[in-house]
Write a protein that holds these residues in place. Structure first.
Motif, PDB file in Angstrom:
ATOM      1  N   HIS A   1       0.833  -1.201   0.000  1.00 14.29           N
ATOM      2  CA  HIS A   1       0.000   0.000   0.000  1.00 14.29           C
ATOM      3  C   HIS A   1       0.873   1.259   0.000  1.00 14.29           C
ATOM      4  CE1 HIS A   1      -3.420   2.615   1.041  1.00 14.29           C
ATOM      5  NE2 HIS A   1      -4.187   1.615   0.683  1.00 14.29           N
ATOM      6  N   ALA A   2       1.887   1.293   0.858  1.00 11.12           N
ATOM      7  CA  ALA A   2       2.734   2.479   0.975  1.00 11.12           C
ATOM      8  C   ALA A   2       3.564   2.712  -0.282  1.00 11.12           C
ATOM      9  CB  ALA A   2       3.653   2.346   2.190  1.00 11.12           C
ATOM     10  N   VAL A   3       4.157   1.658  -0.834  1.00 13.41           N
ATOM     11  CA  VAL A   3       4.987   1.807  -2.036  1.00 13.41           C
ATOM     12  C   VAL A   3       4.121   2.252  -3.211  1.00 13.41           C
ATOM     13  CG1 VAL A   3       6.441   0.601  -3.703  1.00 13.41           C
ATOM     14  CG2 VAL A   3       6.728   0.159  -1.261  1.00 13.41           C
ATOM     15  N   THR A   4       2.949   1.631  -3.383  1.00 10.45           N
ATOM     16  CA  THR A   4       2.062   1.995  -4.487  1.00 10.45           C
ATOM     17  C   THR A   4       1.599   3.437  -4.369  1.00 10.45           C
ATOM     18  OG1 THR A   4       1.281  -0.297  -4.654  1.00 10.45           O
ATOM     19  CG2 THR A   4      -0.075   1.393  -5.685  1.00 10.45           C
ATOM     20  N   GLN A   5       1.263   3.847  -3.161  1.00  8.40           N
ATOM     21  CA  GLN A   5       0.819   5.227  -2.960  1.00  8.40           C
ATOM     22  C   GLN A   5       1.927   6.232  -3.261  1.00  8.40           C
ATOM     23  OE1 GLN A   5      -0.426   6.589   1.107  1.00  8.40           O
ATOM     24  NE2 GLN A   5      -2.368   6.966   0.071  1.00  8.40           N
ATOM     25  N   ALA A   6       3.150   5.884  -2.877  1.00  7.02           N
ATOM     26  CA  ALA A   6       4.279   6.760  -3.175  1.00  7.02           C
ATOM     27  C   ALA A   6       4.473   6.912  -4.682  1.00  7.02           C
ATOM     28  CB  ALA A   6       5.551   6.217  -2.526  1.00  7.02           C
ATOM     29  N   CYS A   7       4.217   5.837  -5.429  1.00  2.91           N
ATOM     30  CA  CYS A   7       4.300   5.917  -6.894  1.00  2.91           C
ATOM     31  C   CYS A   7       3.283   6.912  -7.434  1.00  2.91           C
ATOM     32  CB  CYS A   7       4.038   4.539  -7.505  1.00  2.91           C
ATOM     33  SG  CYS A   7       5.330   3.305  -7.194  1.00  2.91           S
ATOM     34  N   SER A   8       2.040   6.806  -6.979  1.00  6.20           N
ATOM     35  CA  SER A   8       0.975   7.673  -7.476  1.00  6.20           C
ATOM     36  C   SER A   8       1.207   9.128  -7.097  1.00  6.20           C
ATOM     37  CB  SER A   8      -0.383   7.210  -6.930  1.00  6.20           C
ATOM     38  OG  SER A   8      -0.680   5.899  -7.363  1.00  6.20           O
ATOM     39  N   MET A   9       1.863   9.371  -5.964  1.00  4.63           N
ATOM     40  CA  MET A   9       2.117  10.728  -5.498  1.00  4.63           C
ATOM     41  C   MET A   9       3.362  11.344  -6.140  1.00  4.63           C
ATOM     42  SD  MET A   9      -0.351  11.418  -3.426  1.00  4.63           S
ATOM     43  CE  MET A   9       0.251  12.865  -2.545  1.00  4.63           C
ATOM     44  N   GLY A  10       4.049  10.564  -6.979  1.00  9.31           N
ATOM     45  CA  GLY A  10       5.233  11.072  -7.653  1.00  9.31           C
ATOM     46  C   GLY A  10       6.447  11.181  -6.762  1.00  9.31           C
ATOM     47  N   GLU A  11       6.478  10.389  -5.685  1.00  9.85           N
ATOM     48  CA  GLU A  11       7.574  10.466  -4.729  1.00  9.85           C
ATOM     49  C   GLU A  11       8.711   9.500  -5.034  1.00  9.85           C
ATOM     50  OE1 GLU A  11       5.597   9.804  -1.047  1.00  9.85           O
ATOM     51  OE2 GLU A  11       4.571  11.756  -1.055  1.00  9.85           O
ATOM     52  N   LEU A  12       8.530   8.653  -6.031  1.00 10.91           N
ATOM     53  CA  LEU A  12       9.564   7.690  -6.406  1.00 10.91           C
ATOM     54  C   LEU A  12       9.877   7.844  -7.887  1.00 10.91           C
ATOM     55  CD1 LEU A  12       8.263   4.491  -4.541  1.00 10.91           C
ATOM     56  CD2 LEU A  12      10.175   5.955  -3.861  1.00 10.91           C
ATOM     57  N   LEU A  13      11.165   7.811  -8.225  1.00 11.31           N
ATOM     58  CA  LEU A  13      11.568   7.930  -9.614  1.00 11.31           C
ATOM     59  C   LEU A  13      11.338   6.638 -10.383  1.00 11.31           C
ATOM     60  CD1 LEU A  13      14.952   9.864  -9.178  1.00 11.31           C
ATOM     61  CD2 LEU A  13      12.710  10.808  -9.809  1.00 11.31           C
ATOM     62  N   GLN A  14      11.271   5.516  -9.676  1.00 14.11           N
ATOM     63  CA  GLN A  14      11.186   4.215 -10.342  1.00 14.11           C
ATOM     64  C   GLN A  14       9.796   3.903 -10.882  1.00 14.11           C
ATOM     65  OE1 GLN A  14      12.287   4.875  -7.318  1.00 14.11           O
ATOM     66  NE2 GLN A  14      14.157   3.758  -6.813  1.00 14.11           N
ATOM     67  N   CYS A  15       8.791   4.677 -10.491  1.00 16.12           N
ATOM     68  CA  CYS A  15       7.422   4.350 -10.865  1.00 16.12           C
ATOM     69  C   CYS A  15       6.585   5.620 -10.884  1.00 16.12           C
ATOM     70  CB  CYS A  15       6.827   3.344  -9.885  1.00 16.12           C
ATOM     71  SG  CYS A  15       6.819   3.949  -8.166  1.00 16.12           S
ATOM     72  N   GLY A  16       5.358   5.482 -11.315  1.00 14.69           N
ATOM     73  CA  GLY A  16       4.447   6.622 -11.351  1.00 14.69           C
ATOM     74  C   GLY A  16       3.027   6.124 -11.388  1.00 14.69           C
ATOM     75  N   CYS A  17       2.198   6.752 -12.221  1.00 12.57           N
ATOM     76  CA  CYS A  17       0.823   6.292 -12.380  1.00 12.57           C
ATOM     77  C   CYS A  17       0.824   5.007 -13.207  1.00 12.57           C
ATOM     78  CB  CYS A  17      -0.016   7.357 -13.082  1.00 12.57           C
ATOM     79  SG  CYS A  17      -0.118   8.921 -12.165  1.00 12.57           S
ATOM     80  N   GLU A  18      -0.222   4.247 -13.018  1.00 10.60           N
ATOM     81  CA  GLU A  18      -0.314   2.992 -13.747  1.00 10.60           C
ATOM     82  C   GLU A  18      -0.522   3.245 -15.230  1.00 10.60           C
ATOM     83  OE1 GLU A  18      -2.735  -1.201 -13.348  1.00 10.60           O
ATOM     84  OE2 GLU A  18      -3.807   0.681 -13.061  1.00 10.60           O
TER      85      GLU A  18
ATOM     86  N   TRP B   1     -16.795   7.194 -22.043  1.00 10.42           N
ATOM     87  CA  TRP B   1     -15.833   7.065 -20.948  1.00 10.42           C
ATOM     88  C   TRP B   1     -14.517   6.575 -21.528  1.00 10.42           C
ATOM     89  CZ3 TRP B   1     -13.373   2.500 -20.162  1.00 10.42           C
ATOM     90  CH2 TRP B   1     -13.933   1.377 -20.783  1.00 10.42           C
ATOM     91  N   GLU B   2     -13.468   6.737 -20.776  1.00  2.00           N
ATOM     92  CA  GLU B   2     -12.157   6.225 -21.177  1.00  2.00           C
ATOM     93  C   GLU B   2     -11.322   5.994 -19.926  1.00  2.00           C
ATOM     94  OE1 GLU B   2      -9.910  10.532 -21.900  1.00  2.00           O
ATOM     95  OE2 GLU B   2     -10.510   9.299 -23.621  1.00  2.00           O
ATOM     96  N   TRP B   3     -10.405   5.041 -20.018  1.00  3.16           N
ATOM     97  CA  TRP B   3      -9.448   4.828 -18.943  1.00  3.16           C
ATOM     98  C   TRP B   3      -8.405   5.926 -18.999  1.00  3.16           C
ATOM     99  CZ3 TRP B   3     -10.897   1.853 -15.228  1.00  3.16           C
ATOM    100  CH2 TRP B   3     -11.639   0.702 -15.464  1.00  3.16           C
ATOM    101  N   GLY B   4      -8.081   6.532 -17.883  1.00  6.56           N
ATOM    102  CA  GLY B   4      -7.090   7.597 -17.853  1.00  6.56           C
ATOM    103  C   GLY B   4      -6.804   8.002 -16.425  1.00  6.56           C
ATOM    104  N   GLY B   5      -6.525   9.283 -16.221  1.00  4.47           N
ATOM    105  CA  GLY B   5      -6.218   9.741 -14.876  1.00  4.47           C
ATOM    106  C   GLY B   5      -4.941   9.109 -14.350  1.00  4.47           C
ATOM    107  N   CYS B   6      -4.789   9.121 -13.038  1.00  2.00           N
ATOM    108  CA  CYS B   6      -3.600   8.538 -12.407  1.00  2.00           C
ATOM    109  C   CYS B   6      -4.005   7.325 -11.594  1.00  2.00           C
ATOM    110  CB  CYS B   6      -2.900   9.576 -11.514  1.00  2.00           C
ATOM    111  SG  CYS B   6      -1.343   8.960 -10.800  1.00  2.00           S
ATOM    112  N   GLY B   7      -3.999   6.178 -12.234  1.00  2.00           N
ATOM    113  CA  GLY B   7      -4.320   4.949 -11.521  1.00  2.00           C
ATOM    114  C   GLY B   7      -3.143   4.483 -10.669  1.00  2.00           C
ATOM    115  N   ASP B   8      -3.441   3.710  -9.647  1.00  2.00           N
ATOM    116  CA  ASP B   8      -2.401   3.199  -8.755  1.00  2.00           C
ATOM    117  C   ASP B   8      -1.689   2.015  -9.395  1.00  2.00           C
ATOM    118  OD1 ASP B   8      -2.840   5.014  -6.725  1.00  2.00           O
ATOM    119  OD2 ASP B   8      -4.314   3.757  -5.698  1.00  2.00           O
ATOM    120  N   ASP B   9      -0.370   2.087  -9.452  1.00  2.00           N
ATOM    121  CA  ASP B   9       0.438   1.012 -10.042  1.00  2.00           C
ATOM    122  C   ASP B   9       0.667  -0.071  -8.989  1.00  2.00           C
ATOM    123  OD1 ASP B   9       2.065  -0.564 -11.546  1.00  2.00           O
ATOM    124  OD2 ASP B   9       3.640   0.929 -11.855  1.00  2.00           O
TER     125      ASP B   9
END
Length: 354
Positions: free
Chosen positions: A117-134, A156-164
């Protein structure tokens, strides 16, 4: 290297060490003081990808520690009214983690869930260089319930910042699944790995869909949808249900399988929690079993469930105490837009286990 706090170092040490050691350092605020390189050098069980992450990605280590801390807090919330309340006192907790009991199963599962949960959330928040939005996947259309009212006929369409969640899942697996040699009698490894996976799946398998409307004057002619993780309280609630229905198991003769104990019991699935030994009753303090006892615990004299005095006090009875607590009172709303309160001392009657 990014510096880690003492509590994060202690939690990190837990995740990488075997069960007979992690109990010494699971508690928040561990006195352990060393830098990440020292942890990696001294923890000889680190190998391969784990060691690579330890050395080259300290920012991931930082999120792993946050996730473990998240798991600690949720464990203490879910067990707040039970005889064993997920206490983090080292003299007791180390003994708990040395046993293959239900409580240990929950600890492993909720910690693994906290890490993903914490690692995935950090990705979505842009706090890690190794990952981002799904990256948008070729999913089917979301359900009308997920899209919202008035969805019929609108695009409708898939978009936005999904959790990776896949990235978080992989990091949780790398850190939580210790590299142990599996022997014929290594039931403990099989149980721990199973419960780690159950915790991760309690996040990964329950992703929810969120959508946002676009269009002039609220016409909502287009909806953009993305996948988000469940709230962590939902994860804790779900794992507590699994705890209540946990399977007792034993190891198979091949050393690679687990077998449910009892007749005509279906095998546990990947999301079930499993254990091999019965828990102590946790009524009396006992360092040997890891029981802190329930003497002095506040109970509910009117409740009949796990937090009620009859169950929590183990039939020893309770005493009534009057305590004075400070609470907000005489609150007034001031335009605009502040609520101001005074502090008042309020007497409360508490029931405390004998």
């Amino acid at each position: 290297m990014l510096p880690l706090s003492r509590s994060q170092l202690g939690l990190f040490f837990i995740l990488l060490c075997p069960a007979n050691i992690i109990g010494l350092w699971w508690a928040v605020g561990s006195p352990l003081v060393m830098d990440p390189n020292s942890i990696c050098r001294k923890t000889k069980r680190l190998a391969g990808k784990q060691n690579e992450l330890c050395q080259s990605e300290p920012e991931i280590v930082n999120e792993v520690a946050k996730g473990a801390k998240l798991g600690v807090r949720e464990c203490q919330y879910q067990f707040r009214s039970r005889r064993w309340n997920c206490t983090s006192h080292n003299k007791y907790f180390g003994k708990i983690l040395q046993q293959d009991i239900r409580e240990t199963a929950f600890v492993y599962a909720i910690t693994a869930a906290g890490v993903i949960h914490a690692v995935t959330q950090a990705c979505s928040m842009g706090e890690l260089l190794q990952c981002g939005c799904e990256v948008t996947r070729n999913w089917g259309p979301p359900s009308p319930l997920a899209i919202g009212p008035g969805a019929d006929g609108s695009a409708w369409e898939w978009g936005g910042c999904g959790d990776d969640v896949e990235f978080g899942y992989e990091k949780s697996r790398q850190f939580m699944d210790a590299k142990r040699k599996k022997g014929k009698s290594d039931i403990r490894t099989l149980i721990d790995l199973h419960n780690n996976e159950a915790g991760r799946l309690a996040v990964k398998n329950y992703m929810r869909t969120e959508c946002k409307c676009h269009g002039l004057s609220g016409s909502c002619t287009l909806r953009t949808c993305w996948k988000k993780m469940p709230h962590f309280r939902e994860v804790g609630d779900r794992l507590l249900e699994r705890f209540n229905g946990a399977f007792k198991v034993m190891g198979g003769n091949d050393g690679k399988t687990i077998i449910p104990v009892g007749h005509n019991i279906k095998p546990p699935d990947k999301q079930d929690l499993i254990y091999s030994a019965e828990s102590p009753d946790f009524c009396q303090a006992n360092r040997k079993t890891g029981s802190p006892g329930t003497r002095g615990r506040v109970c509910n004299s009117t409740a009949l469930d796990v937090g009620g005095c009859d169950l929590l006090c183990c039939g020893r009875g309770q005493r009534e105490e009057t305590v004075v607590v400070e609470e907000n009172c005489l609150c007034r709303f001031h335009w605009c837009c502040v609520v101001q309160c005074k502090k008042c001392n309020v007497k409360k009657e508490l029931s405390v286990c004998l």
